[in-house]
Design a protein around this motif. Structure first.
Motif, PDB file in Angstrom:
ATOM      1  N   MET A 148       0.818  -1.212   0.000  1.00  0.00           N
ATOM      2  CA  MET A 148       0.000   0.000   0.000  1.00  0.00           C
ATOM      3  C   MET A 148       0.852   1.262   0.000  1.00  0.00           C
ATOM      4  O   MET A 148       0.378   2.345   0.335  1.00  0.00           O
ATOM      5  N   ILE A 206       4.134   3.385  -2.344  1.00  0.00           N
ATOM      6  CA  ILE A 206       4.708   3.478  -3.686  1.00  0.00           C
ATOM      7  C   ILE A 206       6.201   3.749  -3.569  1.00  0.00           C
ATOM      8  O   ILE A 206       6.623   4.681  -2.885  1.00  0.00           O
ATOM      9  N   PRO A 238       0.378   6.481  -1.094  1.00  0.00           N
ATOM     10  CA  PRO A 238      -0.228   6.829  -2.376  1.00  0.00           C
ATOM     11  C   PRO A 238      -1.112   8.069  -2.251  1.00  0.00           C
ATOM     12  O   PRO A 238      -2.256   8.006  -1.804  1.00  0.00           O
ATOM     13  N   LEU A 292      -0.597   4.144 -12.337  1.00  0.00           N
ATOM     14  CA  LEU A 292      -1.480   3.468 -11.391  1.00  0.00           C
ATOM     15  C   LEU A 292      -2.757   2.997 -12.077  1.00  0.00           C
ATOM     16  O   LEU A 292      -3.262   1.901 -11.795  1.00  0.00           O
ATOM     17  N   ARG A 322      -4.746  -2.726  -6.199  1.00  0.00           N
ATOM     18  CA  ARG A 322      -4.371  -1.670  -7.134  1.00  0.00           C
ATOM     19  C   ARG A 322      -5.420  -0.558  -7.171  1.00  0.00           C
ATOM     20  O   ARG A 322      -5.096   0.628  -7.266  1.00  0.00           O
ATOM     21  N   GLN A 359      -5.042   1.653  -4.173  1.00  0.00           N
ATOM     22  CA  GLN A 359      -3.901   2.553  -4.359  1.00  0.00           C
ATOM     23  C   GLN A 359      -4.288   3.750  -5.211  1.00  0.00           C
ATOM     24  O   GLN A 359      -3.969   4.896  -4.882  1.00  0.00           O
ATOM     25  N   TYR A 418      -4.487   7.644  -4.147  1.00  0.00           N
ATOM     26  CA  TYR A 418      -3.672   8.642  -4.839  1.00  0.00           C
ATOM     27  C   TYR A 418      -4.531   9.814  -5.302  1.00  0.00           C
ATOM     28  O   TYR A 418      -4.139  10.975  -5.197  1.00  0.00           O
TER      29      TYR A 418
END
Length: 211
Positions: free
Chosen positions: A17, A19, A46, A82, A184, A187, A191
């Motif tokens: 979790m 980056i 993120p 992403l 994903r 994330q 973000y």
């Protein structure tokens, strides 16, 4: 699993979790979404805002202990990466039978309690959203766990992920095949600072639209 620490917020978390960023041979900082690129890494939670703050404070140079270059559009680049990673995971999840498409099939699966997340394409019609929300409501009244409802990808992006021309809604099942996509997606949402629409919000909108 060894936790990593964000170089800006000092938040500790699982690498899944966070980056990772590395500097290439030319000193250009690049995201390492797989966590496999060689060299010293710098980790961030993120968040586009946190990334912008790291760039402003020149935090990558300090953390990576070298002179670095950063692309002017790095926040946009990371968003694209992403998004691509999430869509690739979505495609893999479908191949592993972790995804259901088609409104009627999704509604049936919702009633069985096998659905962990529902995806609506950004162009999805209100009627389709309403039918799915009503199915979640009916299943919830029987004690079925409510799935997250997410509107994150354009319909065109979902079509490309599935190799199909008309994917408007998709349901992610409770399966190992879908776990990578869910990670994903979380994330990407973090973000962009977007939250999954809760069942209550979705149903409230559906009821209002039906009145």
């Amino acid at each position: 699993m060894i936790e990593r620490t964000c170089i800006i917020t000092r938040t500790c978390g699982s690498p899944d979790m966070m980056i990772r960023f590395v500097a290439g041979p030319d000193g250009l900082v690049m995201p390492d979404l797989t966590g496999r690129l060689p060299g010293r890494g710098a980790w961030l939670v993120p968040s586009r805002k946190v990334l912008e703050e790291a760039i402003r404070r020149k935090a990558f140079a300090r953390s990576l202990k070298q002179d670095v270059r950063i692309a002017d559009d790095m926040p946009y680049i990371l968003d694209c990466l992403l998004t691509k990673a999430a869509l690739q995971s979505l495609s893999l999840a479908r191949r592993g039978r972790g995804v259901i498409i088609g409104t009627l099939k999704i509604i049936t699966a919702i009633h069985t309690g096998d659905i962990k997340m529902v995806l609506h394409g950004t162009e999805a019609a209100k009627d389709g959203r309403r039918k799915i929300a009503q199915a979640i409501h009916a299943a919830g009244k029987r004690g079925v766990e409510k799935p997250l409802v997410v509107t994150l990808f354009m319909t065109e992006e979902m079509n490309l992920a599935f190799g199909d021309n008309n994917v408007i809604h998709a349901a992610i099942t409770k399966s190992l095949a879908a776990d990578g996509f869910i990670r994903r997606t979380r994330q990407l949402m973090a973000y962009r600072d977007e939250n999954a629409m809760s069942w209550d919000e979705d149903m409230a909108k559906a009821v209002k639209e039906a009145e």
